[in-house]
Design a protein around this motif. Sequence first.
Motif, PDB file in Angstrom:
ATOM      1  N   PHE A 242       0.836  -1.202   0.000  1.00  0.00           N
ATOM      2  CA  PHE A 242       0.000   0.000   0.000  1.00  0.00           C
ATOM      3  C   PHE A 242       0.871   1.253   0.000  1.00  0.00           C
ATOM      4  O   PHE A 242       2.018   1.235   0.430  1.00  0.00           O
ATOM      5  N   PHE A 243       0.263   2.304  -0.513  1.00  0.00           N
ATOM      6  CA  PHE A 243       0.936   3.599  -0.531  1.00  0.00           C
ATOM      7  C   PHE A 243       0.577   4.394   0.721  1.00  0.00           C
ATOM      8  O   PHE A 243      -0.401   4.094   1.420  1.00  0.00           O
ATOM      9  N   VAL A 244       1.350   5.411   0.983  1.00  0.00           N
ATOM     10  CA  VAL A 244       1.115   6.258   2.164  1.00  0.00           C
ATOM     11  C   VAL A 244      -0.247   6.930   2.074  1.00  0.00           C
ATOM     12  O   VAL A 244      -0.982   7.038   3.063  1.00  0.00           O
ATOM     13  N   ALA A 245      -0.644   7.374   0.907  1.00  0.00           N
ATOM     14  CA  ALA A 245      -1.943   8.045   0.750  1.00  0.00           C
ATOM     15  C   ALA A 245      -3.078   7.090   1.071  1.00  0.00           C
ATOM     16  O   ALA A 245      -4.078   7.466   1.694  1.00  0.00           O
ATOM     17  N   GLU A 246      -2.916   5.809   0.618  1.00  0.00           N
ATOM     18  CA  GLU A 246      -3.960   4.825   0.926  1.00  0.00           C
ATOM     19  C   GLU A 246      -4.045   4.554   2.428  1.00  0.00           C
ATOM     20  O   GLU A 246      -5.139   4.434   2.990  1.00  0.00           O
ATOM     21  N   ALA A 247      -2.923   4.460   3.108  1.00  0.00           N
ATOM     22  CA  ALA A 247      -2.919   4.256   4.565  1.00  0.00           C
ATOM     23  C   ALA A 247      -3.562   5.431   5.280  1.00  0.00           C
ATOM     24  O   ALA A 247      -4.284   5.260   6.274  1.00  0.00           O
ATOM     25  N   LEU A 248      -3.307   6.645   4.749  1.00  0.00           N
ATOM     26  CA  LEU A 248      -3.906   7.830   5.367  1.00  0.00           C
ATOM     27  C   LEU A 248      -5.420   7.802   5.235  1.00  0.00           C
ATOM     28  O   LEU A 248      -6.151   8.125   6.182  1.00  0.00           O
ATOM     29  N   ILE A 249      -5.913   7.378   4.032  1.00  0.00           N
ATOM     30  CA  ILE A 249      -7.360   7.300   3.826  1.00  0.00           C
ATOM     31  C   ILE A 249      -7.986   6.277   4.783  1.00  0.00           C
ATOM     32  O   ILE A 249      -9.024   6.508   5.391  1.00  0.00           O
ATOM     33  N   LEU A 250      -7.352   5.118   4.928  1.00  0.00           N
ATOM     34  CA  LEU A 250      -7.867   4.099   5.845  1.00  0.00           C
ATOM     35  C   LEU A 250      -7.855   4.584   7.296  1.00  0.00           C
ATOM     36  O   LEU A 250      -8.784   4.324   8.069  1.00  0.00           O
ATOM     37  N   ALA A 251      -6.802   5.299   7.675  1.00  0.00           N
ATOM     38  CA  ALA A 251      -6.726   5.819   9.052  1.00  0.00           C
ATOM     39  C   ALA A 251      -7.845   6.826   9.311  1.00  0.00           C
ATOM     40  O   ALA A 251      -8.469   6.821  10.376  1.00  0.00           O
ATOM     41  N   ILE A 252      -8.085   7.697   8.324  1.00  0.00           N
ATOM     42  CA  ILE A 252      -9.164   8.673   8.484  1.00  0.00           C
ATOM     43  C   ILE A 252     -10.510   7.966   8.571  1.00  0.00           C
ATOM     44  O   ILE A 252     -11.363   8.287   9.407  1.00  0.00           O
ATOM     45  N   GLY A 253     -10.724   6.965   7.718  1.00  0.00           N
ATOM     46  CA  GLY A 253     -11.978   6.223   7.768  1.00  0.00           C
ATOM     47  C   GLY A 253     -12.174   5.521   9.096  1.00  0.00           C
ATOM     48  O   GLY A 253     -13.270   5.519   9.669  1.00  0.00           O
TER      49      GLY A 253
END
Length: 320
Positions: A33-44
């Motif tokens: 996974f990319f950092v942006a994808e991890a950020l989206i999951l963390a926000i969700g």
Amino acid sequence: MSLFWRLLLLNAAVLVAGAAALLLGPATVSAPFFVAEALILAIGLAVMLVVNAILLRIGLAPLERLARVMTTIDPLRPGARLAVTGHGETADLIKTFNTMLDRLEDERATSSAVALSAQEAERHRIAQELHDEVGQTLTAVLLELKRVADQAPETVATALHQVQETTRDSLDEIRRIARRLRPGVLEELGLVSALKALTTEVPPRTGLIARCHLDSDLPDLGDATELVLYRVAQESLTNTVRHARATRVELSLRSGPTGVELSIRDNGGGLGSAPEGAGIRGMRERALLIGARLTLGPGARGGTEVRLHVPTATKAPEHV
């Protein structure tokens, strides 16, 4: 719906909403996974947790209010009830708690009435024995001392006269105690005369000036209510003499449109942080028996003020 199922459905709804957002939304996760994808999951995940916390807080709020009420319940200050809110088991729990309080207060009032009635009967018995036994014995001793003093030499007679005065003081003290135990003036002359007598019995050595202001046109209160008013006034004056360090105390009994109000005010040091003793608790229990409201606190000009408000429509128990 039970509390278990409601909490389960709340959590399920949050999880379903999160899963739907991942399935239907534009966000995807690759491996690695990319950092942006991890950020989206963390926000969700954070949004899901916040929403879940808010929903749980709303669902459990009635239980928290119930817990707060349970920690502040005072048997001597009845009437505190929690509004029935929530659904299912929560509402049933609040209703059960309120019903339990009703039952406990009724049982406490009944047991207190029996106990106070027995206390008054015991006071009556002790006062009768003090008057009939000890009082008559001391009276006989006084008469004998007088007879002996009249026949004794002057030096002995002087000592006997001093013994007479001591015995007479003891007899007066016993009579005063008997009057406090059994307020005969209340039974014979009524409440107003009994309260006047209370203020005149304040010991002069205390330096306390007692004044009373009493309405004469009082409604028919009943024997039990009059006895409660008398005992509250008696206990308040006793506390003022013993603890208040006051120089002035005022006792008033007024009749108003909503009922009768007894007030005892002094200019002493006030209640401070001292806990309520047995005397004050006894006054509160007596007030509960006749549906009266007792308040204690600082007076308008310092000191301590005790107020007992007796609603006119209150029907007191037959015995107190």
